[in-house]
Write an enzyme that holds these catalytic residues in place. Structure first.
Site, PDB file in Angstrom:
ATOM      1  N   ASP A 126       0.666  -0.975  -0.061  1.00 37.54           N
ATOM      2  CA  ASP A 126       0.399  -0.469  -0.083  1.00 37.54           C
ATOM      3  C   ASP A 126       1.145   1.641  -0.142  1.00 37.54           C
ATOM      4  OD1 ASP A 126      -1.781  -2.567   0.320  1.00 37.54           O
ATOM      5  OD2 ASP A 126      -2.706  -0.888   2.071  1.00 37.54           O
ATOM      6  N   ASP A 184     -15.899  -3.371  -0.007  1.00 39.39           N
ATOM      7  CA  ASP A 184     -15.477  -2.647   1.582  1.00 39.39           C
ATOM      8  C   ASP A 184     -16.166  -2.614   2.708  1.00 39.39           C
ATOM      9  OD1 ASP A 184     -12.398  -3.223   0.012  1.00 39.39           O
ATOM     10  OD2 ASP A 184     -13.344  -1.066  -0.662  1.00 39.39           O
TER      11      ASP A 184
HETATM   12  O1  LIG Z   1      -7.592  -0.848  -1.609  1.00 40.46           O
HETATM   13  C1  LIG Z   1      -7.917   0.163  -1.168  1.00 40.46           C
HETATM   14  O2  LIG Z   1      -8.178   0.808  -2.003  1.00 40.46           O
HETATM   15  C2  LIG Z   1      -7.564   0.854  -0.046  1.00 40.46           C
HETATM   16  C3  LIG Z   1      -8.216   1.851  -0.224  1.00 40.46           C
HETATM   17  C4  LIG Z   1      -8.417   2.255   1.056  1.00 40.46           C
HETATM   18  C5  LIG Z   1      -8.033   2.302   2.430  1.00 40.46           C
HETATM   19  C6  LIG Z   1      -7.384   0.595   2.345  1.00 40.46           C
HETATM   20  C7  LIG Z   1      -6.842   0.231   1.151  1.00 40.46           C
HETATM   21  N1  LIG Z   1      -6.630  -0.664   0.767  1.00 40.46           N
HETATM   22  C8  LIG Z   1      -6.412  -1.851   2.031  1.00 40.46           C
HETATM   23  C9  LIG Z   1      -5.423  -3.224   1.349  1.00 40.46           C
HETATM   24  O3  LIG Z   1      -6.191  -3.194   0.487  1.00 40.46           O
HETATM   25  C10 LIG Z   1      -5.257  -4.460   2.343  1.00 40.46           C
HETATM   26  O4  LIG Z   1      -3.407  -3.653   2.089  1.00 40.46           O
HETATM   27  C11 LIG Z   1      -5.505  -5.284   2.122  1.00 40.46           C
HETATM   28  O5  LIG Z   1      -6.242  -5.345   3.157  1.00 40.46           O
HETATM   29  C12 LIG Z   1      -4.402  -6.000   3.725  1.00 40.46           C
HETATM   30  O6  LIG Z   1      -4.790  -5.831   5.470  1.00 40.46           O
HETATM   31  P1  LIG Z   1      -4.061  -5.983   6.104  1.00 40.46           P
HETATM   32  O7  LIG Z   1      -3.429  -7.877   6.171  1.00 40.46           O
HETATM   33  O8  LIG Z   1      -4.967  -6.056   7.455  1.00 40.46           O
HETATM   34  O9  LIG Z   1      -3.219  -5.393   6.649  1.00 40.46           O
END
Ligand SMILES: O=C(O)c1ccccc1NCC(=O)[C@H](O)[C@H](O)COP(=O)(O)O
EC number: 5.3.1.16
Length: 242
Positions: A12, A131
């Protein structure tokens, strides 16, 4: 033959840095350095996929488009791009990186006609990110309500959406384990593959997600757990292979 859960390590990107957020909230960043170095590390560790998110584009605080394109070009593995892909220009820029597929979120809530059009044009290069908080969808970097999960899922199914990336925002970045009930419910409501996102904390979480492959869970995005070194990617790949 039973399928193996696909693992998508996450990078990210915020303000040029690899970060992890808690609950996807702006201002909760922990920084993990160069996105390119992180992506190359996951590739070296055996990843077949990279989940690459432009958080600034998602939040409307700018973008990291050039960096995202640079990282994607450096990968020999499949790349799923997410964050701020909402119109023809941002979709064209995302697809021009050579990524394998893009993940649309806000657009599916705010411009459904456009999303139906690009699903028809691009098929399985388009995934939709669902989401949710409870069963309410969130858009604009997860900051605004955007309708009911199951109504939107039925609409997208009818439009031919190829796959969904399902995130329980309450779990995201918390290392509290994935929301297995939510994933089971979504799989029961659609015959399309589901990529689970948010909350993975342990190899046991990955084994629990692997057990949902027959129900339709195709893959799992893993972010914080890898950066916090709860386990290595090599261990994760071995856990889902066994
Ligand atoms: O994916 C998006 O567009 C997004 C937008 C705003 C906030 C977060 C977003 N994505 C986050 C992710 O895709 C995380 O990398 C993913 O959920 C991993 O989560 P974790 O394993 O709990 O760290």
């Amino acid at each position: 033959m039973s399928r193996t859960l696909e693992l998508l390590p996450a990078v990210d990107v915020r303000d040029g840095q690899a970060v992890r957020l808690v609950h996807g909230e702006s201002g909760t960043e922990t920084s993990y350095g160069s996105p390119l170095e992180a992506a190359l590390a996951w590739q070296r560790a055996g990843a077949e996929w990279l989940h690459l998110v432009d958080l600034d584009a998602a939040f409307g605080t700018g973008d990291n488009r050039a960096l995202v394109a640079e990282v994607t070009a450096a990968m020999d593995i499949k790349v799923e791009l997410s964050g701020g892909i909402r119109d023809d220009a941002t979709l064209a820029a995302a697809l021009a990186t050579g990524c394998t597929r893009v993940n649309l979120g806000t657009a599916a809530l705010e411009t459904p006609e456009w999303v139906a059009k690009v699903i028809a044009e691009h098929g399985d290069k388009i995934a939709v990110g669902l989401d949710v908080r409870g069963t309410t969808l969130r858009g604009r970097g997860w900051t605004r309500d955007g309708g009911d999960l199951y109504e939107t899922l039925a609409r997208l199914d009818s439009e031919g959406c190829a796959r969904y990336v399902v995130t329980d925002i309450a779990k995201d970045g918390t290392l509290q384990g994935p929301n297995l009930e939510l994933l089971k419910n979504v799989c029961a409501a659609t015959d399309r593959p589901v990529v689970a996102s948010g909350g993975v904390s342990s190899l046991d979480d990955l084994r629990a997600l692997s057990a949902l492959v027959p129900q339709g869970v195709e893959g799992a995005i893993v972010g914080k757990a890898l950066y916090a070194k709860a386990f290595t990617l090599e261990e994760a790949l071995a856990a889902v292979a066994s």
